[in-house]
Structures are given as structure tokens and as C-alpha cells.
Design an enzyme around this catalytic site. Structure first.
Site, PDB file in Angstrom:
ATOM      1  N   ARG A  48       0.850  -1.181   0.000  1.00 46.98           N
ATOM      2  CA  ARG A  48       0.000   0.000   0.000  1.00 46.98           C
ATOM      3  C   ARG A  48       0.890   1.237   0.000  1.00 46.98           C
ATOM      4  NH1 ARG A  48       1.802   1.734   4.001  1.00 46.98           N
ATOM      5  NH2 ARG A  48       0.613   3.657   3.751  1.00 46.98           N
ATOM      6  N   GLY A  49       0.234   2.387  -0.263  1.00 50.30           N
ATOM      7  CA  GLY A  49       0.981   3.611  -0.482  1.00 50.30           C
ATOM      8  C   GLY A  49       1.166   3.783  -1.980  1.00 50.30           C
ATOM      9  N   ALA A  50       0.795   4.950  -2.508  1.00 46.55           N
ATOM     10  CA  ALA A  50       0.774   5.141  -3.959  1.00 46.55           C
ATOM     11  C   ALA A  50       2.098   4.779  -4.645  1.00 46.55           C
ATOM     12  CB  ALA A  50       0.373   6.580  -4.288  1.00 46.55           C
ATOM     13  N   ARG A  91      -7.242  -1.419  -7.553  1.00 50.28           N
ATOM     14  CA  ARG A  91      -7.555  -0.223  -6.758  1.00 50.28           C
ATOM     15  C   ARG A  91      -7.711   0.965  -7.698  1.00 50.28           C
ATOM     16  NH1 ARG A  91      -4.835   1.005  -1.217  1.00 50.28           N
ATOM     17  NH2 ARG A  91      -6.959   1.756  -0.889  1.00 50.28           N
ATOM     18  N   GLN A 206      -3.472   2.563   9.733  1.00 49.61           N
ATOM     19  CA  GLN A 206      -2.125   2.636   9.158  1.00 49.61           C
ATOM     20  C   GLN A 206      -1.191   3.497  10.008  1.00 49.61           C
ATOM     21  OE1 GLN A 206      -4.981   3.251   7.433  1.00 49.61           O
ATOM     22  NE2 GLN A 206      -4.836   2.524   5.323  1.00 49.61           N
ATOM     23  N   ASP A 247      -2.374  10.310  -2.740  1.00 48.94           N
ATOM     24  CA  ASP A 247      -2.564   9.214  -3.686  1.00 48.94           C
ATOM     25  C   ASP A 247      -2.896   9.706  -5.088  1.00 48.94           C
ATOM     26  OD1 ASP A 247      -2.816   6.261  -2.310  1.00 48.94           O
ATOM     27  OD2 ASP A 247      -3.192   7.884  -0.894  1.00 48.94           O
ATOM     28  N   ASN A 257      -6.165  11.760  -0.431  1.00 48.64           N
ATOM     29  CA  ASN A 257      -5.298  10.973   0.455  1.00 48.64           C
ATOM     30  C   ASN A 257      -6.184  10.178   1.406  1.00 48.64           C
ATOM     31  OD1 ASN A 257      -2.564  10.313   1.283  1.00 48.64           O
ATOM     32  ND2 ASN A 257      -3.013  11.395   3.182  1.00 48.64           N
ATOM     33  N   LYS A 258      -5.578   9.389   2.257  1.00 51.42           N
ATOM     34  CA  LYS A 258      -6.315   8.508   3.147  1.00 51.42           C
ATOM     35  C   LYS A 258      -7.410   9.272   3.901  1.00 51.42           C
ATOM     36  CE  LYS A 258      -5.916   4.999   3.343  1.00 51.42           C
ATOM     37  NZ  LYS A 258      -6.731   4.002   2.602  1.00 51.42           N
TER      38      LYS A 258
END
Length: 356
Positions: A48-50, A91, A206, A247, A257-258
Site C-alpha cells: 500500500r501507499g501510492a 484499486r 495505518q 494518492d 489521500n487517506k
């Protein structure tokens, strides 16, 4: 020197991913051999994480197609495209996923002129080697970009500052160093003595599972807080800057973003605290006009009340709304930090300049 965790490994022609769903309890690397395993790893947030998703997609696309046996360049391209589209469906929000996959396909298409039907068997080996080199190039470029981003971000911060983070845009969300956590790691090596407050980041935690673990492992002073405690630590005067990842950034500077990031940005504006969004240029999508045009992934609502609990924390079958991201309006972002430099408003004018 900080010992950086590597979330993606490619060793002896084998790809491994750090399963981040098992952190912080276990550090386990899983082997990726086919498109189904890669899709599952991306969708289930094992990677995970762009930036890390982009690197994993590039390396994984090569791994998933290196054993294809075809009779022609055209047939190879068709099967390659099929695998690419399957991985892309994992995703929808992180633009790096599509950026990396498209770059790999463009590399394949650029090799068309060298493909010969008379000696296709030999040419196929050459093409696959070129795809492998391109994937590893994407990997190395991310390492270099994150280091540059970290140094650019560090120029905005001073020793001893209190820093608030949300989600995890650290070394485990990239090939190395991280995006918004890169200046914290680099500052640690230089004796900056930052005091970091990490939002837990509901519902997937996270911040608690990953950021708190990563920074603590690096010897950085980190305090874990619940998401709804951000306001009080700001009011207490403990926060001098907010650093977050991104992201996908639209052409006008709106940044996805998250989930929860936009709330932190609004609070920072109220308390006159600078809010810095760290955005690799591969994450800037000039083809998306505003944040309203960014598709927001909605995930299974059970993540909210069931995932981390021995017993359900809400009635079974309760209606839920579980967006994975929100969009921070450009007006709340003090500066955008990229590997090519720091961008200030107006973003609709200054973002395109970074690509010139």
C-alpha cells in the site's frame, strides 16, 4: 544511520512483498508469482501507499508476463495488455498504479520495431529483458525521488519541531525513504530531534500499525493519538507542521489521500499550522481537473466495526459508509512537496510548471 525497511524486494528473479496487513506483529515477505497473487496483494493492502503500489505493479507486471509463450509480438502484446488491465482493476484511486502499468506497456510498444516474426523466439527474450529493466528502473527512480522529496521537505522544517502525520507515507509505502516521512527519517540522521504525533488513521489503522511502528523502529520520538485528538494537540501548541502523503493530485491542487486527511487540513488552517502535502510527480494527474473528478474507492463496511475486534463493535449488518480516501481542497494546502521542488499556490498555474 537509519535502517530502512524495504517493502518490495526483487532477488534472484523473484519478487517479494512485505505483507503490511501483518504489521506490527509479524514481518513476513510473500512471494508473488502470478496476476491473481499481485491483485490480491494490492487490493488487500498487503502492499500500500501510492509509490509502492506503482513499483509493485511495474515489477509484478513483468513477473506475471515473463513466462508467456506466444507465437508473435502481436499475441504477446494482447496477453500483456490483458494482464495489465486485470492488475489495474485492483484499486481505482492511486494514480501511480495506472502510471506504472501504462509506462510498462508503452515500453513494450516502443519495442515493436525490433520485433521480428522470423526470429520471434529470440526477440521475445530480448523484449522480456527490456521489460525487466524498465520495472527495475521505475523502482530505482522512486528511491531517488523519495530522497529528493525528503531533502526538499526537510528544508521546510526546523530542529525540535512537533510534527503531525496521518496514515503512512513512509519508507514502507515507497521503494525507500517514504514521501512525507522521508524528511523525518533524514532529519533523524541529522539530529533534528522531531517530536512526532501519529494519527491512528481509522479504520485500517495505518498510523498506529505502520507509522508508529516504522518511526519507533527508526528511533524517532513518536506519540500515537486517536484521530479525534488532532485538534487538542494543535490547541496545546504541540504541532508546528503537518506532513501527509497523497494518492492523487488533481490539476487544481486538490489532493486525495487517506480518509481523514481533509479534516486534519481544515484543523491546521484554523490553528494557523502549515499543512504540507508530499506528492511525487507521478502522482500529479493534470488530466483530472479537480478533486471532484477523482474516483473515491469505497471499501467493505466490516472494516469499521469487525476487522480489529474479537467481537463486533456494532450490530451485525449495520449500514456503513467506508470511503478509503477523501479530497483535501487546494486552499488548505500550504505547499506541495515534490522530488523536483516545492510548489506554492496558485496550484493550477504552478503545478504544470514542474513538468516543464
Amino acid at each position: 544511520m537509519t535502517s530502512f525497511i524495504t517493502p518490495i524486494k526483487y532477488e534472484q528473479d523473484t519478487m517479494y512483498l512485505l505483507d503490511q496487513t501483518l504489521l506490527p506483529s509479524k514481518e513476513v515477505y510473500i512471494e508473488i508469482n502470478n496476476k491473481e497473487e499481485l491483485w490480491e496483494a494490492i487490493y488487500r493492502l498487503k502492499v500500500r501507499g501510492a509509490p509502492a503500489i506503482g513499483v509493485a505493479a511495474a515489477c509484478g507486471l513483468y513477473v506475471c508476463t515473463r513466462d508467456l509463450l506466444t507465437d508473435s509480438y502481436g499475441e504477446f502484446c494482447a496477453k500483456f495488455h490483458e494482464v495489465k488491465e486485470y492488475i489495474a482493476s485492483s484499486r481505482p484511486t492511486a494514480v501511480n498504479l495506472f502510471w506504472a502499468l501504462n509506462r510498462m506497456e508503452q515500453k513494450l510498444l516502443a519495442l515493436k520495431s525490433s520485433a521480428s516474426s522470423s526470429c520471434w523466439e529470440k526477440e521475445q527474450i530480448h523484449i522480456k529483458n527490456q521489460l525487466k529493466e524498465e520495472a527495475l528502473k521505475i523502482y530505482q527512480e522512486d528511491v531517488e525521488a523519495c530522497y529528493a522529496m525528503g531533502m526538499n521537505g526537510l528544508s521546510l522544517l526546523k530542529p525540535g519541531m512537533g510534527i503531525l502525520t496521518h496514515c503512512n507515507a513512509g519508507t514502507i509505502a515507497t521503494a525507500k525513504y517514504g514521501t512525507c516521512l522521508a524528511p523525518l527519517h533524514l532529519g533523524q540522521e541529522r539530529g533534528y530531534d522531531f517530536k512526532v504525533f501519529a494519527d491512528e488513521t481509522r479504520p485500517l489503522l495505518q498510523g498506529a500499525r505502520l507509522t508508529a511502528w516504522e518511526l519507533n523502529k527508526a528511533g524517532i520520538d513518536v506519540t500515537l493519538i486517536c484521530d479525534n485528538m488532532a485538534s487538542i494537540v494543535m490547541k496545546n501548541g504541540w504541532i508546528d507542521a503537518v506532513v501527509v502523503g497523497c494518492d492523487r493530485m488533481a490539476a487544481n491542487g486538490d489532493g486525495a489521500n487517506k480518509i481523514g486527511t481533509s479534516a486534519v487540513a481544515i484543523l491546521a488552517k484554523e490553528y494557523k499550522i502549515p499543512f504540507y502535502m508530499f506528492v511525487p510527480t507521478s502522482t500529479i494527474d493534470l488530466n483530472t481537473p479537480t478533486g471532484q473528478d477523482i474516483h473515491i474507492e469505497e471499501r467493505n463496511g466490516e472494516e469499521i466495526y469487525k476487522l480489529w475486534y474479537a467481537e463486533n463493535m456494532a450490530p451485525e449488518g449495520i449500514k456503513t459508509y467506508n470511503p478509503a480516501f477523501d479530497v483535501t481542497d487546494a486552499k488548505y494546502i500550504t505547499a506541495v512537496v515534490t522530488e523536483r521542488g516545492i510548489i506554492y499556490p496558485p496550484y493550477d498555474i504552478n503545478l504544470p510548471k514542474i513538468f516543464e
